[in-house]
Design a protein around this motif. Structure first.
Motif, mmCIF file in Angstrom:
data_model
loop_
_atom_site.group_PDB
_atom_site.id
_atom_site.type_symbol
_atom_site.label_atom_id
_atom_site.label_comp_id
_atom_site.label_asym_id
_atom_site.label_seq_id
_atom_site.Cartn_x
_atom_site.Cartn_y
_atom_site.Cartn_z
ATOM 1 N N GLY A 34 0.803 -1.222 0.000
ATOM 2 C CA GLY A 34 0.000 0.000 0.000
ATOM 3 C C GLY A 34 0.835 1.272 0.000
ATOM 4 N N LEU A 35 2.118 1.146 0.335
ATOM 5 C CA LEU A 35 2.992 2.318 0.337
ATOM 6 C C LEU A 35 3.302 2.826 -1.071
ATOM 7 N N ILE A 36 2.941 2.065 -2.091
ATOM 8 C CA ILE A 36 3.195 2.505 -3.470
ATOM 9 C C ILE A 36 2.401 3.770 -3.796
ATOM 10 N N TYR A 37 1.250 3.949 -3.141
ATOM 11 C CA TYR A 37 0.389 5.085 -3.454
ATOM 12 C C TYR A 37 1.043 6.387 -3.025
ATOM 13 N N GLY A 79 3.278 9.016 -10.220
ATOM 14 C CA GLY A 79 2.219 9.109 -9.220
ATOM 15 C C GLY A 79 1.376 7.854 -9.322
ATOM 16 N N PHE A 80 1.241 7.137 -8.203
ATOM 17 C CA PHE A 80 0.421 5.925 -8.163
ATOM 18 C C PHE A 80 -0.762 6.196 -7.247
ATOM 19 N N LEU A 125 10.541 -0.738 -1.300
ATOM 20 C CA LEU A 125 9.379 0.141 -1.140
ATOM 21 C C LEU A 125 9.134 0.291 0.345
ATOM 22 N N ASN A 126 9.327 1.508 0.826
ATOM 23 C CA ASN A 126 8.991 1.819 2.216
ATOM 24 C C ASN A 126 8.371 3.207 2.234
#
Length: 153
Positions: A34-37, A79-80, A125-126
């Protein structure tokens, strides 16, 4: 030196059809998908290209690349969004980013980030860092690039 604009190529491929589970920052990996957003801005690009046995390597601070007219590379912001669409921006100079593509579908499956029909590998990804890698190998050509992004929103 021939340098492929892989992020531009990624965006071009997106239009024509296009690396992050719980680990400490030191180990890399995906803490939470979920941190990709959010919006991610490139900060460092490292890689190499081998054409017919000739190898060229690079390790750039992206701010220097985007401002240097003699380096044949540019790197995009991504931007995701939670509706699983992606927007890309290209750097226009003087700290300005302009939308290049918007509304592109994306998904994250394990460590593969699919944007349109193609993918890259998410190695980290963090909450503050996103690292994407691309590696292409053909009979007389090899390309590898790792781009580190920082969260800006």
């Amino acid at each position: 030196m021939k340098k492929t604009n892989v992020w531009g190529l990624l965006c071009l491929l997106l239009v024509s059809a296009f690396s992050f589970v719980s680990c400490s920052d030191d180990e890399g990996g995906i803490e939470d998908a979920g941190l990709i957003y959010g919006i991610w801005e490139p900060v460092r690009a490292q890689g190499y290209e081998v054409i017919d046995g000739d190898r060229s390597e690079w390790d750039y601070d992206v701010d220097e690349v985007n401002e240097d007219e003699y380096i044949e590379a540019d790197y995009n912001r991504f931007g995701f969004y939670d509706d699983n669409t992606c927007t890309t921006w290209w750097y226009t100079g003087s700290g300005r980013w302009e939308v290049e593509y918007s509304g592109i579908d994306f998904s994250l499956d394990g460590n593969r980030l699919y944007v349109g029909g193609d993918y890259c590998i998410v190695s980290t990804l963090n909450s503050t860092t996103l690292v994407m890698e691309i590696h292409e190998v053909e009979s007389d050509y090899e390309y590898y690039e790792k781009v580190t992004f920082r969260r800006v929103e």
